[in-house]
Design an enzyme around this catalytic site. Structure first.
Site, mmCIF file in Angstrom:
data_model
loop_
_atom_site.group_PDB
_atom_site.id
_atom_site.type_symbol
_atom_site.label_atom_id
_atom_site.label_comp_id
_atom_site.label_asym_id
_atom_site.label_seq_id
_atom_site.Cartn_x
_atom_site.Cartn_y
_atom_site.Cartn_z
ATOM 1 N N ASP A 290 0.828 -1.197 0.000
ATOM 2 C CA ASP A 290 0.000 0.000 0.000
ATOM 3 C C ASP A 290 0.871 1.258 0.000
ATOM 4 O OD1 ASP A 290 -2.640 1.239 0.255
ATOM 5 O OD2 ASP A 290 -1.972 1.827 2.261
ATOM 6 N N GLU A 337 1.255 -0.450 -5.190
ATOM 7 C CA GLU A 337 0.088 0.440 -5.218
ATOM 8 C C GLU A 337 0.603 1.855 -5.423
ATOM 9 O OE1 GLU A 337 -2.000 3.369 -4.434
ATOM 10 O OE2 GLU A 337 -1.804 2.774 -2.334
ATOM 11 N N ASP A 393 -11.266 1.034 -1.777
ATOM 12 C CA ASP A 393 -11.461 2.437 -1.427
ATOM 13 C C ASP A 393 -12.373 3.175 -2.400
ATOM 14 O OD1 ASP A 393 -9.941 2.538 0.898
ATOM 15 O OD2 ASP A 393 -8.078 2.955 -0.163
#
Length: 509
Positions: A290, A337, A393
């Site tokens: 992430d 990401e 998200d």
């Protein structure tokens, strides 16, 4: 690597009887569904133990698993719990993850199983405890946190907060049973997870896991190893993480996580990060990292600020960290990401690492960037990327499309060469668009295959409450959906049937 496809579904969202998806029969059934649907990957969210806010990206440990995911039925079969006890502790089965009931009752229920288990005489348990370097600090941290009524470690007694040797020795003596209990939970978690992963791998399904870049302040990692973070002499952060103001958030995003002391990590040869990557690669076949841009440069906000406006950029470790990890643990499969505003330096770091990056279709029709060179438009994808309709998200793809203004909707339809598909079915041509893109891997959230509305959204960033709760119902995994997914996967050559079992999706010579 052969072209392939997978589905994004958190373990917590699986059907279950006791308030949350877990490692029970429904998880094995989902693996069977993936296999029958021609999929190669199951992408999940972080498996870490959640704390305040229920976010898997704010865990009390970078290494510990979430006890809520332990299969209670397995403990019933072992004679450690009764079905009636499990039902009483879980409350009525709900359409959402029942975090309040879990918080109030689940650990107490698991404590009952522990007290009946005689686990201290189990050689497998002893071996597990000896093999996990992080476990002692984690179990002590959790025992102390429970004794303190759940309060953050910054509010503990001074001598415990600052880890004075005599004080900690007394805590270990006083809390010996509680410490063993938290070790027991991790033993169950790891044993059950590795069984599920082995079943998935044996059926040709690889697991994509997830590493949050930052540790939560109220975590065993920060308490036990303050030297890894930018903390002052009293243990408070000097600066915290977040994102600067942009077109989506005028004040930026104030995440509040303590920042790493990268100079210290460099002196240790990045030992903690290597241990973290190694543990994650043992848990999953591929790891999504992430906020990858934070390794090139991270946004530093002075501690105590109410918004992210007054932050500034600092250099991260860059390629050096990932080269050190490769030298220590060998080749490993990572997805970077790299969403959001990317600089040329970040793009170069991703290329130098060789990791596939992420392409999200919902970002392709940003009203501020409608040119045909938008990097998220599928015709601009390279092969070394992972294509998504959206992530955890984002809005599911149908409500996303319906929320666009009329002009942007027309742009989407023009790109699709589709004037007639009803709005409520627009997910089908949009998924097909991604599936025929050059991207080697295509991951579709389960909600998008189902064409679901906003009630199925997993997370809305920068909000607290109401997130991470969506659950799948068993009837949704119908034979017709399975066949629809398989047909499209085969049509665009993404079954990955010739892929070797453990082929790395990164490009490393």
């Amino acid at each position: 690597m052969k072209r392939s496809a997978g589905i994004l579904l958190p373990v917590t969202a699986l059907p279950s009887r006791y308030g949350i998806g877990c490692f029970d029969a429904a998880a094995y059934a989902f693996v069977d569904f993936l296999k029958a649907a021609g999929q190669t990957y199951w992408q999940i969210l972080p498996l870490g133990q959640t704390g305040y806010g229920d976010s898997p990206y704010q865990s009390v440990s970078a290494f510990a698993g979430n006890p809520y995911l332990i299969d209670l039925n397995a403990l019933v079969r072992e004679g450690l719990l009764t079905e009636a006890e499990c039902i009483a502790a879980s409350g009525a089965d709900t359409e959402e993850v029942a975090y309040s009931a879990l918080y109030a009752n689940r650990l107490t229920l698991l404590k009952t199983a522990f007290l009946r288990s005689n686990m201290t005489e189990n050689p497998e348990f002893t071996e597990f405890c000896q093999s996990q370097d992080w476990l002692e600090d984690y179990a002590l941290f959790m025992a102390l946190k429970a004794e303190a009524g759940g309060r953050s470690w910054e509010h503990w007694a001074q001598e415990v907060r600052m880890r004075e040797k005599v004080a900690l020795s007394e805590c270990r003596r006083r809390l010996a049973q509680e410490i063993t209990f938290y070790k027991y939970l991790q033993f169950l978690f790891y044993r059950q997870w590795h069984s599920l992963k082995a079943y998935a791998n044996a059926n040709g399904i690889r697991i994509i896991g997830d590493i949050p870049i930052y540790a939560a302040y109220d975590s065993a990692d920060v308490w036990a190893h303050p030297e890894l973070f930018q903390l002052d002499d009293s243990g408070l952060p000097k600066a915290v993480a977040g994102c600067p103001p942009d077109g989506f958030a005028a004040d930026g995003q104030l995440w509040g996580n303590p920042l790493y002391d990268w100079a210290y990590h460099r002196k240790t040869g990045y030992a903690w990060w290597i241990a973290r990557l190694s543990a994650s690669c043992a848990l999953c076949d591929v790891v999504r990292i992430d906020h990858f841009r934070g390794f090139d440069a991270y946004y530093s906000i002075p501690y105590g600020e109410k918004t992210a406006k007054n932050g500034h950029w600092e250099d991260g470790p860059g390629l050096e960290l990932f080269e050190a990890a490769r030298q220590a643990i060998g080749d490993y499969a990572v997805i970077a990401e790299d969403l959001g505003f990317m600089t040329a330096r970040v793009e170069r770091l991703v290329r130098d690492c060789g990791f596939p990056n992420m392409k999200v279709l919902e970002f392709a029709f940003d009203s501020r960037d409608t040119g045909n060179r938008n990097a998220y438009l599928p015709h601009n994808y390279g092969e070394n990327c992972v294509a998504y309709t959206g992530t955890h998200d984002n809005q599911p793809i149908v409500p996303w499309f319906c929320s666009l203004d009329r002009g942007v909707q027309q742009q989407v339809r023009a790109y699709l060469c589709d004037r007639f598909t009803p709005d409520e079915c627009i997910h089908k041509p949009l998924i097909a668009l991604l599936m025929r893109s050059p991207a080697r891997l295509c991951i579709i959230p389960m909600q998008d295959w189902l064409g679901m509305d906003d009630t199925s959204r997993i997370n809305t960033p920068a909000t607290l409450g109401g997130n991470w709760k969506w659950r799948l119902h068993e009837a949704m995994l119908s034979p017709s959906l399975q066949q629809e997914i398989r047909s499209m996967t085969e049509r665009y050559g993404r079954t990955g049937e010739k892929e070797e079992q453990h082929e790395n999706i990164s490009i490393h010579d």
